[in-house]
Design a protein around this motif. Structure first.
Motif, PDB file in Angstrom:
ATOM      1  N   SER A 287       0.858  -1.186   0.000  1.00 38.71           N
ATOM      2  CA  SER A 287       0.000   0.000   0.000  1.00 38.71           C
ATOM      3  C   SER A 287       0.888   1.228   0.000  1.00 38.71           C
ATOM      4  O   SER A 287       1.633   1.459   0.944  1.00 38.71           O
ATOM      5  CB  SER A 287      -0.903   0.024   1.237  1.00 38.71           C
ATOM      6  N   ARG A 288       0.805   2.022  -1.051  1.00 42.41           N
ATOM      7  CA  ARG A 288       1.683   3.193  -1.133  1.00 42.41           C
ATOM      8  C   ARG A 288       1.365   4.218  -0.055  1.00 42.41           C
ATOM      9  O   ARG A 288       2.218   5.057   0.286  1.00 42.41           O
ATOM     10  CB  ARG A 288       1.612   3.829  -2.525  1.00 42.41           C
ATOM     11  N   ALA A 289       0.151   4.182   0.515  1.00 45.03           N
ATOM     12  CA  ALA A 289      -0.217   5.128   1.572  1.00 45.03           C
ATOM     13  C   ALA A 289       0.041   4.576   2.972  1.00 45.03           C
ATOM     14  O   ALA A 289      -0.022   5.322   3.947  1.00 45.03           O
ATOM     15  CB  ALA A 289      -1.692   5.509   1.441  1.00 45.03           C
ATOM     16  N   MET A 290       0.315   3.269   3.075  1.00 43.26           N
ATOM     17  CA  MET A 290       0.451   2.650   4.410  1.00 43.26           C
ATOM     18  C   MET A 290       1.680   1.744   4.482  1.00 43.26           C
ATOM     19  O   MET A 290       1.566   0.553   4.784  1.00 43.26           O
ATOM     20  CB  MET A 290      -0.806   1.839   4.746  1.00 43.26           C
ATOM     21  N   PRO A 291       2.882   2.253   4.244  1.00 42.03           N
ATOM     22  CA  PRO A 291       4.055   1.377   4.256  1.00 42.03           C
ATOM     23  C   PRO A 291       4.340   0.750   5.616  1.00 42.03           C
ATOM     24  O   PRO A 291       4.745  -0.414   5.691  1.00 42.03           O
ATOM     25  CB  PRO A 291       5.197   2.298   3.819  1.00 42.03           C
ATOM     26  N   LEU A 292       4.110   1.485   6.706  1.00 39.61           N
ATOM     27  CA  LEU A 292       4.406   0.925   8.022  1.00 39.61           C
ATOM     28  C   LEU A 292       3.302  -0.025   8.486  1.00 39.61           C
ATOM     29  O   LEU A 292       3.584  -1.016   9.166  1.00 39.61           O
ATOM     30  CB  LEU A 292       4.622   2.033   9.047  1.00 39.61           C
ATOM     31  N   TYR A 293       2.084   0.257   8.135  1.00 41.26           N
ATOM     32  CA  TYR A 293       0.992  -0.667   8.450  1.00 41.26           C
ATOM     33  C   TYR A 293       1.230  -1.991   7.728  1.00 41.26           C
ATOM     34  O   TYR A 293       1.136  -3.071   8.328  1.00 41.26           O
ATOM     35  CB  TYR A 293      -0.347  -0.063   8.016  1.00 41.26           C
ATOM     36  N   ALA A 294       1.577  -1.905   6.437  1.00 40.16           N
ATOM     37  CA  ALA A 294       1.851  -3.120   5.664  1.00 40.16           C
ATOM     38  C   ALA A 294       3.047  -3.877   6.234  1.00 40.16           C
ATOM     39  O   ALA A 294       3.026  -5.106   6.356  1.00 40.16           O
ATOM     40  CB  ALA A 294       2.095  -2.765   4.199  1.00 40.16           C
ATOM     41  N   ALA A 295       4.091  -3.138   6.621  1.00 37.17           N
ATOM     42  CA  ALA A 295       5.286  -3.778   7.188  1.00 37.17           C
ATOM     43  C   ALA A 295       4.955  -4.484   8.492  1.00 37.17           C
ATOM     44  O   ALA A 295       5.392  -5.612   8.742  1.00 37.17           O
ATOM     45  CB  ALA A 295       6.379  -2.737   7.409  1.00 37.17           C
TER      46      ALA A 295
END
Length: 289
Positions: free
Chosen positions: A167-175
């Motif tokens: 998700s380009r808007a949620m890199p830390l959530y995805a990580a």
């Protein structure tokens, strides 16, 4: 789907709202007892009071818990054990939506701005906090006998489909969610022979207080939200006498699937991956084969 045994105890982080609250309600309806571990102490206490009043006995306790603080979670687990004697299920569920970790990209103003320390709150809560919960769950299970459902205990983590999809808007959530899934798969292998199961539920967007309500409006209009009951149904599959272990049950709208582990180039890498486990166990003084 397997029900829990009457009287079994569940420790749920983030249980004062959203998925955690829905889980607590579900488990109480099946005769369970719950620990509501939530930073919002007022909402947690009110929820526990409602559950106890309806039952006419103490079936729920609320404990103010910042999941990112190890000492908070240790105290919460200890209070849970003191109250209910054992913990059968641990739901590492507390989480937040994406906090922007860097300022918006803008080359025109970049040189006039200082370099900033990244905001890692999303990872602190969604990954570190859940790992603290998991660490206490697994050590608690280790110290108790097999329970009525045939297990020392069960750990279920709340992940997300963004564990698999970028998700380009949620890199830390995805990580953070990707970290939860790979932790789950690895821990499930380790504890498979120890009467402990480790699994995860990974929904797409569910209508909860995790984000401002305005965010959900276009999703409601386009019918792109995942149904809460369907999410609860996936948690239910891991409970009671279920022997499922190491699965990531995923939900997107009406779609449910077991998300497969990545097997690309697996055969080529497996000998080295397996050997590193064997050698590390020797270094760690762990007798696990």
């Amino acid at each position: 789907m397997p029900p829990i045994s009457r009287g079994e105890v569940s420790y749920i982080t983030g249980a004062a709202s959203g998925i955690g609250r829905a889980l607590a309600t579900l488990l109480i309806a099946q005769g369970g007892r719950v620990i509501i571990a939530d930073l919002n102490s007022e909402a947690g206490a009110e929820f526990a009071s409602e559950l106890n009043k309806k039952a006419g006995s103490i079936i729920a306790i609320a404990i103010k818990t910042d999941t990112t603080v190890w000492e908070d979670q240790v105290a919460a687990f200890q209070q849970a054990k003191n109250t209910f004697e054992r913990i059968d299920y641990v739901f590492a569920n507390a989480g937040i939506a994406e906090h922007p970790w860097l300022p918006p990209f803008d080359p025109e103003t970049a040189t006039s701005r200082p370099l900033v320390k990244p905001d890692l709150a999303t990872v602190d809560i969604n990954l570190t906090g859940q790992l603290y919960t998991a660490a206490l769950a697994l050590q608690t299970f280790e110290r108790q006998e097999i329970g009525p459902s045939g297990f020392r205990g069960k750990l279920i983590l709340t992940a997300s489909v963004f564990a698999y999809y970028p998700s380009r808007a949620m890199p830390l959530y995805a990580a953070s969610k990707a970290g939860i899934i790979n932790f789950m798969r690895s821990a499930a292998q380790y504890y498979a022979s120890k009467n402990i199961t480790v699994n995860a539920v990974a929904p797409n967007l569910v209508d909860t207080p995790i984000a401002p309500d305005v965010l959900f409006v276009p999703f409601r209009e386009r019918k792109l939200l995942s149904d809460m009951q369907l999410v609860l149904d996936q948690f239910q599959k891991f409970l009671g006498g279920s022997t499922i272990n190491g699965q990531a049950l995923s939900i997107s709208q009406d779609n449910v699937w077991v998300h497969p582990a990545d097997t690309h180039m697996f055969e080529e890498n497996d000998p080295a991956c397996e050997l590193i486990s064997v050698e590390l166990f020797k270094l760690f003084g762990d007798n696990t084969l």
